[in-house]
Design a protein around this motif. Structure first.
Motif, PDB file in Angstrom:
ATOM      1  N   ARG A  67       3.841   3.206   2.389  1.00  0.00           N
ATOM      2  CA  ARG A  67       5.156   3.548   1.841  1.00  0.00           C
ATOM      3  C   ARG A  67       4.984   4.044   0.407  1.00  0.00           C
ATOM      4  O   ARG A  67       4.760   3.253  -0.506  1.00  0.00           O
ATOM      5  N   PRO A  68       5.064   5.347   0.189  1.00  0.00           N
ATOM      6  CA  PRO A  68       4.898   5.897  -1.157  1.00  0.00           C
ATOM      7  C   PRO A  68       5.874   5.259  -2.146  1.00  0.00           C
ATOM      8  O   PRO A  68       7.065   5.103  -1.852  1.00  0.00           O
ATOM      9  N   GLY A  69       5.358   4.887  -3.304  1.00  0.00           N
ATOM     10  CA  GLY A  69       6.185   4.271  -4.340  1.00  0.00           C
ATOM     11  C   GLY A  69       6.281   2.764  -4.247  1.00  0.00           C
ATOM     12  O   GLY A  69       6.801   2.114  -5.161  1.00  0.00           O
ATOM     13  N   SER A  70       5.764   2.194  -3.169  1.00  0.00           N
ATOM     14  CA  SER A  70       5.949   0.754  -2.960  1.00  0.00           C
ATOM     15  C   SER A  70       5.235  -0.105  -3.988  1.00  0.00           C
ATOM     16  O   SER A  70       5.703  -1.207  -4.313  1.00  0.00           O
ATOM     17  N   THR A  71       4.125   0.377  -4.541  1.00  0.00           N
ATOM     18  CA  THR A  71       3.416  -0.443  -5.524  1.00  0.00           C
ATOM     19  C   THR A  71       4.177  -0.553  -6.843  1.00  0.00           C
ATOM     20  O   THR A  71       3.832  -1.391  -7.686  1.00  0.00           O
ATOM     21  N   GLN A  72       5.179   0.279  -7.020  1.00  0.00           N
ATOM     22  CA  GLN A  72       6.084   0.132  -8.162  1.00  0.00           C
ATOM     23  C   GLN A  72       7.393  -0.526  -7.738  1.00  0.00           C
ATOM     24  O   GLN A  72       7.927  -1.383  -8.439  1.00  0.00           O
ATOM     25  N   GLN A 126      -5.593   2.978  -6.024  1.00  0.00           N
ATOM     26  CA  GLN A 126      -5.199   2.851  -4.621  1.00  0.00           C
ATOM     27  C   GLN A 126      -4.986   4.231  -4.014  1.00  0.00           C
ATOM     28  O   GLN A 126      -3.853   4.701  -3.878  1.00  0.00           O
ATOM     29  N   GLU A 142       0.815  -1.209   0.000  1.00  0.00           N
ATOM     30  CA  GLU A 142       0.000   0.000   0.000  1.00  0.00           C
ATOM     31  C   GLU A 142       0.849   1.258   0.000  1.00  0.00           C
ATOM     32  O   GLU A 142       1.780   1.397   0.792  1.00  0.00           O
ATOM     33  N   GLU A 143       0.462   2.171  -0.876  1.00  0.00           N
ATOM     34  CA  GLU A 143       1.122   3.472  -0.959  1.00  0.00           C
ATOM     35  C   GLU A 143       0.972   4.260   0.338  1.00  0.00           C
ATOM     36  O   GLU A 143       1.859   5.047   0.689  1.00  0.00           O
ATOM     37  N   ARG A 144      -0.133   4.077   1.052  1.00  0.00           N
ATOM     38  CA  ARG A 144      -0.337   4.855   2.278  1.00  0.00           C
ATOM     39  C   ARG A 144       0.665   4.467   3.361  1.00  0.00           C
ATOM     40  O   ARG A 144       0.914   5.240   4.277  1.00  0.00           O
ATOM     41  N   ALA A 152      -1.718   3.461  -9.417  1.00  0.00           N
ATOM     42  CA  ALA A 152      -1.974   3.808  -8.018  1.00  0.00           C
ATOM     43  C   ALA A 152      -2.841   5.051  -7.887  1.00  0.00           C
ATOM     44  O   ALA A 152      -3.610   5.180  -6.922  1.00  0.00           O
TER      45      ALA A 152
END
Length: 241
Positions: free
Chosen positions: A166-171, A204, A162-164, A200
């Motif tokens: 950790r920003p950037g984690s979905t990439q 998301q 989840e981006e919320r 995202a």
């Protein structure tokens, strides 16, 4: 398809890692798969106590094919601080994280405690077949500590990313897995999609503040990954029945 259905459909006898086991929602059904040995990791003491209680209540004791570990997994052994946000006096255990401090959110207080950390590679598993990973923003570190095991055993994985948290984690997480010879997919409207189709910004959207519960529709946060060399067989198994 949920995580349990995914692992059940692709089940092979051997070891299963339940990372972020909480109170055993998946630990128990995974432990009933034929030939399964489940290693459940849960560093939050209150959740670990419920996990242990649930296993004892179901089996009468902790059976030999289930191992319960009250520690976190990461990139290297040591210790980390686990942060749990508290709203109106209630700990929000589902947000417990070694990746976030929750600093700056005036609506919450935070419980913090030091927890022990080990790595998946340190377990030296010869037969890892499945990984369920829910680490509230710490997925990259857990996978980094599993590089040798992933190369040796080639398990299938389900991951909550989840981006919320950790920003950037979905990439970043799928990119890391791609470097290890894995492809990542997600499910939307009942169909499988390659990670390249994930956006995202529309799929998301949610606040990192645990006091704010609104989220986008759809809200895709469960991803599935498998070795590229097994892709055809795995896709066939997932689409069967």
């Amino acid at each position: 398809m949920d995580e349990l259905s995914f692992h059940t459909r692709l089940h092979r006898p051997g070891s299963i890692l339940d990372v972020g086991a909480h109170d055993g929602l998946l630990t128990l059904p995974l432990s009933r798969l034929p030939g399964a040995r489940v290693l459940a990791f849960e560093p939050l003491p209150s959740a670990f106590a419920r996990l242990e209680s649930a296993i004892r209540a179901d089996y009468g004791a902790i059976p030999p094919h289930i191992e319960l570990h009250p520690v976190a997994l990461g990139a290297e052994p040591g210790h980390l601080v686990l942060s749990v946000p508290v709203l109106d006096g209630v700990p929000q255990e589902q947000w417990a994280s070694t990746a976030k401090t929750y600093a700056g959110f005036g609506s919450v207080t935070v419980l913090r405690q030091e927890v022990a950390v080990t790595t998946i590679d340190a377990l030296e598993l010869p037969d890892l077949q499945h990984v369920k990973l829910d680490a509230e923003g710490f997925e990259e570190e857990v996978l980094s500590g599993a590089r040798a095991t992933l190369a040796r055993c080639r398990p299938v994985l389900s991951l909550e990313v989840e981006e919320r948290h950790r920003p950037g984690s979905t990439q970043d997480v799928p990119a890391m897995l791609a470097g290890l010879g894995y492809e990542t997919r997600f499910i939307l409207d009942g169909a499988w999609h390659p990670h390249a189709e994930f956006d995202a910004a529309t799929m998301q959207v949610a606040s990192p503040d645990p006091s704010i519960f609104a989220a986008s529709d759809p809200y895709i946060f469960t991803f599935f990954a498998w070795p590229t060399e097994r892709s055809a067989a795995i896709q066939a198994a997932l689409s069967a029945g």
